[in-house]
Design an enzyme around this catalytic site. Structure first.
Site, PDB file in Angstrom:
ATOM      1  N   GLY A   1       0.670  -1.176   0.054  1.00 35.47           N
ATOM      2  CA  GLY A   1      -0.003  -0.066  -0.026  1.00 35.47           C
ATOM      3  C   GLY A   1       0.892   1.243   0.008  1.00 35.47           C
ATOM      4  O   GLY A   1       2.107   1.156  -0.011  1.00 35.47           O
ATOM      5  N   PHE A   2       0.068   2.209  -0.001  1.00 37.92           N
ATOM      6  CA  PHE A   2       0.986   3.688  -0.144  1.00 37.92           C
ATOM      7  C   PHE A   2       1.941   3.920   1.010  1.00 37.92           C
ATOM      8  O   PHE A   2       3.143   4.150   0.753  1.00 37.92           O
ATOM      9  CB  PHE A   2      -0.179   4.893  -0.111  1.00 37.92           C
ATOM     10  CG  PHE A   2       0.218   6.314   0.105  1.00 37.92           C
ATOM     11  CD1 PHE A   2       1.339   6.531  -0.650  1.00 37.92           C
ATOM     12  CD2 PHE A   2      -0.549   7.094   0.617  1.00 37.92           C
ATOM     13  CE1 PHE A   2       1.938   7.843  -0.510  1.00 37.92           C
ATOM     14  CE2 PHE A   2      -0.028   8.348   0.822  1.00 37.92           C
ATOM     15  CZ  PHE A   2       1.083   8.639   0.356  1.00 37.92           C
ATOM     16  N   ILE A   3       1.413   4.136   2.185  1.00 40.03           N
ATOM     17  CA  ILE A   3       2.180   4.326   3.238  1.00 40.03           C
ATOM     18  C   ILE A   3       3.199   3.324   3.677  1.00 40.03           C
ATOM     19  O   ILE A   3       4.447   3.329   4.162  1.00 40.03           O
ATOM     20  CB  ILE A   3       1.454   4.723   4.454  1.00 40.03           C
ATOM     21  CG1 ILE A   3       0.451   5.960   4.250  1.00 40.03           C
ATOM     22  CG2 ILE A   3       2.258   4.995   5.846  1.00 40.03           C
ATOM     23  CD1 ILE A   3      -0.682   6.340   5.333  1.00 40.03           C
TER      24      ILE A   3
ATOM     25  N   LYS B   1     -11.843   1.566  12.759  1.00 39.07           N
ATOM     26  CA  LYS B   1     -10.586   2.102  13.473  1.00 39.07           C
ATOM     27  C   LYS B   1     -10.578   2.267  14.994  1.00 39.07           C
ATOM     28  O   LYS B   1      -9.567   2.002  15.754  1.00 39.07           O
ATOM     29  CB  LYS B   1     -10.068   3.351  12.852  1.00 39.07           C
ATOM     30  CG  LYS B   1      -9.532   3.141  11.336  1.00 39.07           C
ATOM     31  CD  LYS B   1      -8.200   2.216  11.231  1.00 39.07           C
ATOM     32  CE  LYS B   1      -7.887   2.334   9.844  1.00 39.07           C
ATOM     33  NZ  LYS B   1      -6.662   1.278   9.773  1.00 39.07           N
TER      34      LYS B   1
ATOM     35  N   TYR C   1     -15.924   2.888   8.552  1.00 38.73           N
ATOM     36  CA  TYR C   1     -14.584   2.957   8.427  1.00 38.73           C
ATOM     37  C   TYR C   1     -14.018   3.593   9.795  1.00 38.73           C
ATOM     38  O   TYR C   1     -13.005   2.980  10.470  1.00 38.73           O
ATOM     39  CB  TYR C   1     -14.080   3.821   7.177  1.00 38.73           C
ATOM     40  CG  TYR C   1     -12.221   4.044   7.475  1.00 38.73           C
ATOM     41  CD1 TYR C   1     -11.515   3.039   7.028  1.00 38.73           C
ATOM     42  CD2 TYR C   1     -12.153   5.260   7.617  1.00 38.73           C
ATOM     43  CE1 TYR C   1     -10.128   3.601   7.358  1.00 38.73           C
ATOM     44  CE2 TYR C   1     -10.544   5.662   7.806  1.00 38.73           C
ATOM     45  CZ  TYR C   1      -9.863   4.731   7.426  1.00 38.73           C
ATOM     46  OH  TYR C   1      -8.347   4.958   7.671  1.00 38.73           O
TER      47      TYR C   1
HETATM   48  N1  LIG Z   1      -3.633   7.514   3.728  1.00 42.83           N
HETATM   49  C1  LIG Z   1      -4.134   8.159   4.288  1.00 42.83           C
HETATM   50  O1  LIG Z   1      -4.523   9.362   4.187  1.00 42.83           O
HETATM   51  C2  LIG Z   1      -4.527   7.483   5.636  1.00 42.83           C
HETATM   52  C3  LIG Z   1      -5.237   8.167   6.584  1.00 42.83           C
HETATM   53  C4  LIG Z   1      -5.708   7.747   7.934  1.00 42.83           C
HETATM   54  C5  LIG Z   1      -5.505   6.365   8.139  1.00 42.83           C
HETATM   55  N2  LIG Z   1      -4.660   5.579   7.034  1.00 42.83           N
HETATM   56  C6  LIG Z   1      -4.581   3.956   7.581  1.00 42.83           C
HETATM   57  O2  LIG Z   1      -3.272   3.782   7.290  1.00 42.83           O
HETATM   58  C7  LIG Z   1      -3.178   2.455   6.512  1.00 42.83           C
HETATM   59  C8  LIG Z   1      -2.516   2.547   5.396  1.00 42.83           C
HETATM   60  O3  LIG Z   1      -2.874   3.310   4.354  1.00 42.83           O
HETATM   61  P1  LIG Z   1      -2.764   3.595   2.952  1.00 42.83           P
HETATM   62  O4  LIG Z   1      -3.078   4.887   2.328  1.00 42.83           O
HETATM   63  O5  LIG Z   1      -1.350   3.069   2.701  1.00 42.83           O
HETATM   64  O6  LIG Z   1      -3.790   2.568   2.364  1.00 42.83           O
HETATM   65  P2  LIG Z   1      -3.472   1.317   1.056  1.00 42.83           P
HETATM   66  O7  LIG Z   1      -4.783   0.836   0.737  1.00 42.83           O
HETATM   67  O8  LIG Z   1      -2.763   2.286   0.112  1.00 42.83           O
HETATM   68  O9  LIG Z   1      -2.620   0.210   1.797  1.00 42.83           O
HETATM   69  C9  LIG Z   1      -3.244  -0.831   2.734  1.00 42.83           C
HETATM   70  C10 LIG Z   1      -2.851  -2.147   2.246  1.00 42.83           C
HETATM   71  O10 LIG Z   1      -3.189  -2.926   3.066  1.00 42.83           O
HETATM   72  C11 LIG Z   1      -3.474  -4.332   2.236  1.00 42.83           C
HETATM   73  N3  LIG Z   1      -4.471  -5.017   3.050  1.00 42.83           N
HETATM   74  C12 LIG Z   1      -5.725  -4.549   3.083  1.00 42.83           C
HETATM   75  N4  LIG Z   1      -6.397  -5.725   3.707  1.00 42.83           N
HETATM   76  C13 LIG Z   1      -5.701  -6.696   3.924  1.00 42.83           C
HETATM   77  C14 LIG Z   1      -5.590  -8.012   4.378  1.00 42.83           C
HETATM   78  N5  LIG Z   1      -6.776  -8.475   4.857  1.00 42.83           N
HETATM   79  N6  LIG Z   1      -4.708  -8.508   4.257  1.00 42.83           N
HETATM   80  C15 LIG Z   1      -3.483  -8.084   3.838  1.00 42.83           C
HETATM   81  N7  LIG Z   1      -3.238  -7.070   3.442  1.00 42.83           N
HETATM   82  C16 LIG Z   1      -4.214  -6.114   3.410  1.00 42.83           C
HETATM   83  C17 LIG Z   1      -3.895  -3.669   0.971  1.00 42.83           C
HETATM   84  O11 LIG Z   1      -3.628  -4.516   0.012  1.00 42.83           O
HETATM   85  C18 LIG Z   1      -3.179  -2.303   0.772  1.00 42.83           C
HETATM   86  O12 LIG Z   1      -1.958  -2.803   0.085  1.00 42.83           O
HETATM   87  C19 LIG Z   1      -4.511   2.057   6.242  1.00 42.83           C
HETATM   88  O13 LIG Z   1      -4.748   1.208   7.726  1.00 42.83           O
HETATM   89  C20 LIG Z   1      -5.341   3.361   6.502  1.00 42.83           C
HETATM   90  O14 LIG Z   1      -6.705   2.994   7.116  1.00 42.83           O
HETATM   91  C21 LIG Z   1      -4.428   5.861   5.982  1.00 42.83           C
END
Ligand SMILES: NC(=O)c1ccc[n+]([C@@H]2O[C@H](COP(=O)([O-])OP(=O)(O)OC[C@H]3O[C@@H](n4cnc5c(N)ncnc54)[C@H](O)[C@@H]3O)[C@@H](O)[C@H]2O)c1
Length: 327
Positions: free
Chosen positions: A9-11, A158, A154
């Site tokens: 994923g992104f982060i 969390k 969502y």
């Molecule tokens: N990007 C933001 O602005 C933001 C803000 C607040 C919280 N978050 C939280 O930070 C985390 C990362 O966010 P992101 O933007 O990188 O999201 P993203 O969707 O790019 O990354 C999440 C990753 O988790 C993996 N994933 C999801 N369910 C899964 C499972 N059951 N088994 C294995 N892998 C699984 C996905 O394939 C994905 O690659 C998430 O939990 C998100 O809720 C993100």
């Protein structure tokens, strides 16, 4: 070895890259079933070049998760889990609440169990500013607020996962940090989020949908700043919750005007009704992260957007096929 869930994923991608760059071995976990797979595979390929150990598994499948972790050929200890895997997306969660609860709550419980079964030192959980929900007065959100008004499945998922993580820190010796991220953006970001969508649509002269009047504000935070905060939080003893945000909210309209200057093209805005699950503003009070983690965000919105536009321009073909598949 360090475990990063959601590494494709992104982060998770940026965090894993930073850890690997510092010669720290990383076991990345992700499942690759998604409409954004082209971009996820691209991120994973980069991480493989940096030497990541990768397991493709759904973290809600406890038996397979445990088996695959035990099967990896590794003789040392795991130290920290950075648990970033989850279903993100406020509006989508309203359409698929059960899926979000299962993924974000059960997935977190399974990772907490891995942390305790393997006697890890610390567990860092990616929570969200969404847990603050609707706020009446326009003031920064503080970690110790009573949280009564999350606006979506969502946000609730969390919040539940936060509470369960806190309980694990009470009943075990696991150090737990809950991190509430505020609208993270940057290179290789998510294409379902506003910034990359805006950049893509301005460059390609497509219409841009704005939900509401565009004056809703978000505390946009650059991904490298977030990763620095994530890493610092793993050194905290006991249980703590931290806001990680820039603490400088900008309206959507302002973001579009900055992008217009950077890209040198006029955005074509189309207004749509406000979605009820969208909050009017997010704004982090980051005093606690500043004092306990010695963390502060370093990247201005202008600078972060410039870097994101540069990345987009350098990866135009990748983005074109990712957006094509996504739409
Ligand atoms: N990007 C933001 O602005 C933001 C803000 C607040 C919280 N978050 C939280 O930070 C985390 C990362 O966010 P992101 O933007 O990188 O999201 P993203 O969707 O790019 O990354 C999440 C990753 O988790 C993996 N994933 C999801 N369910 C899964 C499972 N059951 N088994 C294995 N892998 C699984 C996905 O394939 C994905 O690659 C998430 O939990 C998100 O809720 C993100």
């Amino acid at each position: 070895m360090i475990i990063v869930t959601g590494c494709s994923g992104f982060i998770g991608f940026h965090l894993s890259k930073e850890l690997l760059n510092n010669n720290l071995p990383v076991l990345g976990i992700d499942n690759l079933i998604s409409s954004q797979n082209i971009l996820k595979n691209w991120r994973l390929e980069q991480l493989k070049n940096y030497g990541i150990n990768f397991i493709d598994v759904d973290i809600t499948n406890k038996a397979e998760l445990n088996k695959k972790i035990r099967d990896i050929n590794f003789s040392g200890n795991f130290s920290t889990i950075y648990h970033l895997a989850g279903l993100a997306g406020v509006r989508q969660s309203v359409l698929e609440p059960k899926k979000y609860y299962n993924n974000n709550v059960m997935g977190t419980i399974n990772m907490l169990n891995i942390a305790t079964e393997f006697s890890l030192e610390s567990f860092v959980f990616a929570s969200s500013s969404s847990v603050y929900g609707l706020q009446d007065n326009r003031i920064p959100f503080v970690e110790n607020e009573t949280l009564e008004s999350p606006q979506s499945p969502y946000a609730f998922s969390k919040l539940f996962a936060e509470l369960i993580s806190k309980d694990y820190s009470n009943i075990s010796s696991l150090n737990v940090s809950l991190l509430r991220f505020f609208t993270v953006y940057g290179p290789a970001g998510r294409i379902d989020m506003s910034i990359l969508k805006f950049i893509h649509n301005i460059i390609n002269e497509n219409p841009i949908n704005i939900y509401g009047d565009g004056f809703q504000e978000r505390d946009f935070t650059y991904v490298e700043d977030i990763c620095e905060g994530i890493i610092k939080s793993s050194r905290v003893d006991g249980f703590e919750t931290f806001n990680l945000g820039s603490s400088q909210p900008y309206s959507i309209i302002k973001v579009l005007s900055i992008l217009k200057e950077i890209i040198n093209k006029e955005p074509k805005i189309e207004y749509l009704p406000k979605h009820y699950a969208d909050v009017n503003y997010t704004w982090a009070n980051i005093d606690k992260a500043k004092s306990l983690l010695k963390w502060h965000p370093k990247t201005s919105l202008e600078n972060g957007l410039e870097k994101t536009v540069d990345w987009y321009k350098n990866n135009k073909d990748l983005l074109a096929s990712t957006f094509e598949k996504f739409n």
